[in-house]
Design an enzyme around this catalytic site. Structure first.
Site, PDB file in Angstrom:
ATOM      1  N   LYS A 113       0.854  -1.188   0.000  1.00 24.61           N
ATOM      2  CA  LYS A 113       0.000   0.000   0.000  1.00 24.61           C
ATOM      3  C   LYS A 113       0.883   1.228   0.000  1.00 24.61           C
ATOM      4  O   LYS A 113       2.024   1.178   0.468  1.00 24.61           O
ATOM      5  CB  LYS A 113      -0.888   0.028   1.252  1.00 24.61           C
ATOM      6  CG  LYS A 113      -2.110   0.917   1.116  1.00 24.61           C
ATOM      7  CD  LYS A 113      -3.256   0.147   0.490  1.00 24.61           C
ATOM      8  CE  LYS A 113      -4.543   0.926   0.481  1.00 24.61           C
ATOM      9  NZ  LYS A 113      -5.691   0.011   0.276  1.00 24.61           N
TER      10      LYS A 113
HETATM   11  N1  GLU Z   1      -7.412   0.183  -2.944  1.00 29.13           N
HETATM   12  C1  GLU Z   1      -8.173  -1.011  -3.193  1.00 29.13           C
HETATM   13  C2  GLU Z   1      -8.187  -1.906  -1.985  1.00 29.13           C
HETATM   14  O1  GLU Z   1      -8.058  -1.454  -0.875  1.00 29.13           O
HETATM   15  C3  GLU Z   1      -7.728  -1.706  -4.471  1.00 29.13           C
HETATM   16  C4  GLU Z   1      -6.293  -2.105  -4.540  1.00 29.13           C
HETATM   17  C5  GLU Z   1      -5.864  -2.602  -5.915  1.00 29.13           C
HETATM   18  O2  GLU Z   1      -6.684  -2.644  -6.820  1.00 29.13           O
HETATM   19  O3  GLU Z   1      -4.696  -2.957  -6.028  1.00 29.13           O
HETATM   20  O4  GLU Z   1      -8.404  -3.087  -2.079  1.00 29.13           O
END
Ligand code: GLU
Length: 423
Positions: A113
């Site tokens: 992240k």
């Molecule tokens: N931000 C989204 C999540 O928390 C998607 C992450 C992604 O598509 O890599 O799952």
């Protein structure tokens, strides 16, 4: 709590929440528990300084992060968040939840992240582009189509992904569409990606309602957060016969006992930027949102919303977690005691990253699928994953969250064991 010098979690803070979820799963890991400490620390965390020249000529500095919690099952994968409250601790927790989520739905990814500590509303489009490009360059040493693939999260979108893709591509001297997902369609984006998270929340919620004998027709639904996740989920619940009786966003809280007209509300939000002032509902105090009588409550905003105090007030049968980490450990304990079923984030909101995976696969093969193909495959993956988690929960008589962690951590730690320790 393990003693990591760079983070000081508390019981209900994001990393503290994640650690208590790992503590809860440990007894169900059998011999693999030997490896569980792996999950209590991120593999790699990068902190970057992002200096940009503002439109008024001054130089501003922003704090940026990219945390790769695990690369055991594949490349890092997870969104990038722009928010004034972003911290290393928060990004660590969000990256760990990606590891669990990706493993829970069996995507061939680890977990990562990113985030920048800023309020995007305070920046012009040009400034936002500069921050995004500099951030991408700074984290360029650890991201890449086979290393770690960012995507949208809170306050980021297809435009930001386009700038990230372009910046990374310019730096490596070749167009690398697979470095980010959630891109606009002409740049190798996937049909269905924008709606995928909200769609997944609905699909998983419907499965939970079936298991619990809660009829969809007339079901009372409330949603906190009316962005990309909450608005799509609310719309799908309403389209399938449920009544959306309350919505809260950053502008306020609205309530209508007979059900809000979703199209009118979406038009209103597109026009004025938030739910406040919507004519087809009464405004209520933000804190009263937690007292609204519902069958399904969907927190689809930020972490730490369902505290013990709020959990005591809820009148709902199901909490369907659209957000990442919306329930604190103390909130979870109260909900369990009161017999309120929590459908955890790591399965409820996994639709987004699942279609991100489809996007990445399509980019690699340069062959693109129809929206129908995407949705059919998405539903199949989520329904299958939910079934496995439900059965694990029944088998051990444990909450769905611990069951999801059992399925996911078993996959991660099995891979960990088979790979072995290097050197
Ligand atoms: N931000 C989204 C999540 O928390 C998607 C992450 C992604 O598509 O890599 O799952």
């Amino acid at each position: 709590m393990p003693n990591l010098s760079f983070v000081t979690p508390t019981r209900n803070s994001p990393w503290g929440t994640y650690l208590s979820q790992i503590d809860a799963v440990e007894p169900y890991l059998g011999k693999l528990a030997r490896w569980v400490e792996t999950l209590r620390r991120p593999k790699r965390a990068l902190i970057v300084d992002i200096p940009i020249e503002l439109d008024n000529g001054t130089i501003a500095h922003y704090e940026g992060f990219r945390v790769q919690h695990s690369l055991t099952r594949g490349p890092g994968k997870g969104g990038v968040r722009y928010h004034p409250d972003v911290t290393l601790e928060e990004v660590m927790a969000l990256s760990a939840w990606m590891t669990i989520k990706n493993a829970a739905v069996n995507l061939p990814y680890g977990g990562a992240k990113g985030g920048i500590r800023l309020d995007p509303k305070q920046l012009s489009l040009k400034e936002l582009e500069k921050v995004t490009r500099r951030y991408t360059s700074e984290i360029g040493i650890i991201i890449g189509p086979t290393q770690d693939i960012p995507a949208p999260d809170v306050n980021t979108n297809g435009q930001i992904m386009a700038w990230m893709m372009d910046t990374y591509s310019m730096n490596v001297g070749a167009t690398a569409t697979g470095v980010v997902t959630g891109k606009p369609i002409p740049l190798g984006g996937s049909l269905g990606r924008v709606a995928a998270t909200g769609r997944g929340v609905f699909v998983v919620g419907r499965e939970a309602m079936r298991r619990l004998n809660v009829p969809m027709e007339g079901a009372r639904v409330a949603v906190q957060g009316f962005g990309n996740v909450g608005s799509v989920a609310a719309k799908m619940f309403a389209a399938n016969g449920a009544k959306v009786v309350a919505v809260q966003d950053h502008t306020g809280t609205i309530h209508n006992d007979t059900g809000l007209d979703m199209q009118d509300l979406l038009d209103h939000v597109a026009r004025v930027g938030g739910v406040a002032g919507f004519k087809g509902a009464e405004a209520i105090a933000n804190e009263d949102f937690w007292d609204v009588k519902t069958d399904v409550l969907i927190p689809a905003a930020l972490e730490g919303q369902i505290t013990a105090e709020r959990a005591k007030r809820l009148h709902t049968r199901i909490v369907l977690e659209g957000a990442n980490g919306p329930t604190t450990p103390d909130g979870d304990a109260v909900l369990a005691e009161r017999g309120i079923i929590v459908v955890p984030d790591v399965i409820a909101n996994a639709g987004g990253v699942t279609v991100s995976y489809f996007e990445w696969v399509q980019d690699f093969s340069s062959f693109f699928w129809t929206e129908d193909e995407i949705n059919v495959r998405l539903d199949k993956i989520l329904i299958g994953a939910f079934k496995g988690i439900w059965e694990t929960s029944e088998q051990h008589r444990i909450p769905l969250r611990t069951a999801a962690f059992t399925v996911a951590c078993t996959r991660v730690l099995q891979a960990r064991e088979e790979r072995g320790l290097y050197p």
